[in-house]
Design a protein around this motif. Structure first.
Motif, mmCIF file in Angstrom:
data_model
loop_
_atom_site.group_PDB
_atom_site.id
_atom_site.type_symbol
_atom_site.label_atom_id
_atom_site.label_comp_id
_atom_site.label_asym_id
_atom_site.label_seq_id
_atom_site.Cartn_x
_atom_site.Cartn_y
_atom_site.Cartn_z
ATOM 1 N N ILE A 179 2.155 3.920 6.864
ATOM 2 C CA ILE A 179 0.663 3.392 6.859
ATOM 3 C C ILE A 179 0.414 2.684 7.996
ATOM 4 O O ILE A 179 1.375 1.900 8.697
ATOM 5 C CB ILE A 179 0.931 2.143 5.549
ATOM 6 C CG1 ILE A 179 -0.278 1.312 5.332
ATOM 7 C CG2 ILE A 179 2.202 1.473 5.597
ATOM 8 C CD1 ILE A 179 -1.561 2.385 4.692
ATOM 9 N N PRO B 53 -6.884 4.193 6.729
ATOM 10 C CA PRO B 53 -6.306 2.912 6.139
ATOM 11 C C PRO B 53 -5.575 3.037 4.996
ATOM 12 O O PRO B 53 -4.653 2.109 4.594
ATOM 13 C CB PRO B 53 -7.671 2.203 5.634
ATOM 14 C CG PRO B 53 -8.760 3.118 5.061
ATOM 15 C CD PRO B 53 -8.243 4.357 6.329
ATOM 16 N N GLN B 54 -5.426 4.270 4.112
ATOM 17 C CA GLN B 54 -4.538 4.466 3.136
ATOM 18 C C GLN B 54 -2.956 5.015 3.730
ATOM 19 O O GLN B 54 -3.148 5.548 4.673
ATOM 20 C CB GLN B 54 -5.165 5.418 2.226
ATOM 21 C CG GLN B 54 -6.310 4.960 1.610
ATOM 22 C CD GLN B 54 -6.401 3.560 0.974
ATOM 23 O OE1 GLN B 54 -5.317 3.282 0.136
ATOM 24 N NE2 GLN B 54 -7.192 2.491 1.444
ATOM 25 N N ALA B 55 -2.044 4.734 2.770
ATOM 26 C CA ALA B 55 -0.677 5.366 3.057
ATOM 27 C C ALA B 55 -0.843 6.878 3.181
ATOM 28 O O ALA B 55 -1.412 7.505 2.137
ATOM 29 C CB ALA B 55 0.252 5.052 1.977
ATOM 30 N N ARG B 56 0.068 7.614 3.884
ATOM 31 C CA ARG B 56 -0.132 9.086 4.129
ATOM 32 C C ARG B 56 1.364 9.578 3.963
ATOM 33 O O ARG B 56 2.149 8.921 4.507
ATOM 34 C CB ARG B 56 -0.861 9.490 5.591
ATOM 35 C CG ARG B 56 -0.309 10.829 5.838
ATOM 36 C CD ARG B 56 -1.167 11.891 5.109
ATOM 37 N NE ARG B 56 -0.968 13.272 5.610
ATOM 38 C CZ ARG B 56 -1.437 13.736 6.675
ATOM 39 N NH1 ARG B 56 -2.573 13.328 7.249
ATOM 40 N NH2 ARG B 56 -1.000 15.229 6.931
ATOM 41 N N LYS B 57 1.354 10.532 3.049
ATOM 42 C CA LYS B 57 2.690 11.111 2.808
ATOM 43 C C LYS B 57 3.236 12.019 3.934
ATOM 44 O O LYS B 57 2.334 13.029 4.515
ATOM 45 C CB LYS B 57 2.922 11.857 1.348
ATOM 46 C CG LYS B 57 4.381 12.144 1.206
ATOM 47 C CD LYS B 57 4.272 12.849 -0.338
ATOM 48 C CE LYS B 57 6.011 13.086 -0.498
ATOM 49 N NZ LYS B 57 5.984 13.686 -1.783
ATOM 50 N N VAL C 243 -0.653 12.159 -1.111
ATOM 51 C CA VAL C 243 -1.671 12.793 -0.225
ATOM 52 C C VAL C 243 -1.378 14.168 -0.624
ATOM 53 O O VAL C 243 -0.290 14.931 -0.484
ATOM 54 C CB VAL C 243 -1.634 12.587 1.363
ATOM 55 C CG1 VAL C 243 -2.892 13.153 1.893
ATOM 56 C CG2 VAL C 243 -1.857 10.809 1.386
ATOM 57 N N TYR D 41 6.494 7.659 3.362
ATOM 58 C CA TYR D 41 4.827 7.348 3.556
ATOM 59 C C TYR D 41 4.645 6.645 4.913
ATOM 60 O O TYR D 41 5.368 5.772 5.042
ATOM 61 C CB TYR D 41 4.065 6.546 2.491
ATOM 62 C CG TYR D 41 4.124 7.219 1.002
ATOM 63 C CD1 TYR D 41 2.976 8.005 0.973
ATOM 64 C CD2 TYR D 41 5.237 7.542 0.267
ATOM 65 C CE1 TYR D 41 2.771 8.670 -0.267
ATOM 66 C CE2 TYR D 41 5.059 8.255 -0.734
ATOM 67 C CZ TYR D 41 3.889 9.100 -1.101
ATOM 68 O OH TYR D 41 3.756 9.616 -2.306
ATOM 69 N N SER E 29 2.608 1.742 -3.456
ATOM 70 C CA SER E 29 1.533 2.085 -4.642
ATOM 71 C C SER E 29 0.790 3.267 -4.344
ATOM 72 O O SER E 29 0.014 3.880 -5.118
ATOM 73 C CB SER E 29 0.635 0.795 -4.941
ATOM 74 O OG SER E 29 0.011 0.568 -3.873
ATOM 75 N N ALA E 30 0.798 3.780 -2.986
ATOM 76 C CA ALA E 30 -0.135 5.028 -2.782
ATOM 77 C C ALA E 30 0.167 6.247 -3.580
ATOM 78 O O ALA E 30 1.490 6.532 -3.811
ATOM 79 C CB ALA E 30 -0.061 5.085 -1.362
ATOM 80 N N ALA F 71 0.881 -1.194 -0.026
ATOM 81 C CA ALA F 71 -0.048 -0.063 -0.093
ATOM 82 C C ALA F 71 0.839 1.094 0.021
ATOM 83 O O ALA F 71 0.608 2.200 -0.733
ATOM 84 C CB ALA F 71 -0.897 -0.089 1.205
ATOM 85 N N ALA F 72 1.929 1.444 0.835
ATOM 86 C CA ALA F 72 3.037 2.223 0.850
ATOM 87 C C ALA F 72 3.545 2.628 -0.346
ATOM 88 O O ALA F 72 3.829 3.791 -1.080
ATOM 89 C CB ALA F 72 3.849 2.363 2.060
#
Length: 242
Positions: A199, A219-223, A134, A197, A130-131, A127-128
């Motif tokens: 996660i 739930p999503q990766a955050r920069k 933000v 990122y 491919s995210a 996830a991190a």
């Protein structure tokens, strides 16, 4: 050699290497450790270093000097003591003790493979990786897509802002660094070409996510951006890009 780490509201403001015998703390410019705040007396306190020992004395200040929450007049400082003067905190760090406890710090904060669910960790890493970025906060200038893709991954670090390890730093040199406390809350920080990122990996309560600047990351990766404050498993950490 001992150090003093000055902080306010969890934010580290300055560090002082104590290489002299006497250090004064107060509001006036002639102090070795100056705290420019109305709650601090002109010459508030004195620290005397004798060989390997350090002693703190309150200089009849108006609002008093506290160590670990207790009002003092004189106090023999030990590693980890927190001096409170007004709203500011000075953490006393004994470098000899600190070096021996560095391994304990990393064992407490950094999670090794096998300590968390591997499937969840792999999912977090994917996830991190491919995210999408933000969107930055309104006060930040939003980078162009071309600049975002071209920007190299820069060295970054986390600095602990609260708890027994306040002031400690962790370099984020790995592709994936897993942090937190298994069974409480765990997150991973992924190092990518365009930045870092964070996660969520797992927590003891469903939907309880790490915080960035006081807001759940979801739930999503955050920069992460320079000077962001991450709260994970009850510990506040500052994210700094060098």
């Amino acid at each position: 050699m001992a150090r003093l780490i000055l902080s306010l509201d969890g934010q580290v403001l300055a560090e002082y290497n104590m290489t002299k015998e006497r250090y004064t703390v107060g509001r006036l410019p002639d102090n070795d450790v100056r705290i420019d705040n109305a709650a601090v007396s002109g010459h508030h306190g004195l620290i005397i270093n004798i060989l390997n020992d350090s002693f703190l004395e309150d200089l009849n200040s108006t609002n008093g000097t506290y160590v670990n929450g207790k009002l003092i007049k004189k106090h023999a400082l030990t590693h980890g003591d927190v001096i409170t003067i007004g709203q500011h905190h000075l953490r006393f760090v004994d470098s000899q003790v600190e070096s021996s406890s560095q391994d304990e710090f990393e064992r407490t904060l950094v999670i090794q493979p096998g300590q968390v669910n591997e499937a969840r960790l792999r999912a977090a890493a994917e996830a991190a990786t491919s995210a999408p970025p933000v969107p930055p906060a309104p006060h930040r200038a939003e980078p162009t897509v071309a600049a975002e893709k071209a920007a190299p991954s820069r060295p970054a670090k986390l600095q602990v802002l609260s708890g027994q390890f306040a002031g400690r730093e962790l370099e984020l040199a790995k592709t994936l660094t897993t942090l937190g406390r298994p069974g409480v809350q765990v997150a991973a920080i992924s190092r990518r070409a365009d930045g870092y990122y964070i996660i969520h990996v797992e927590s003891s309560r469903p939907g309880e996510f790490p915080l960035v600047n006081g807001q759940p990351i979801g739930p999503q990766a955050r920069k992460l951006h320079d000077n962001d404050v991450v709260t994970l498993a009850g510990v506040k950490m500052g994210f700094f890009e060098s």
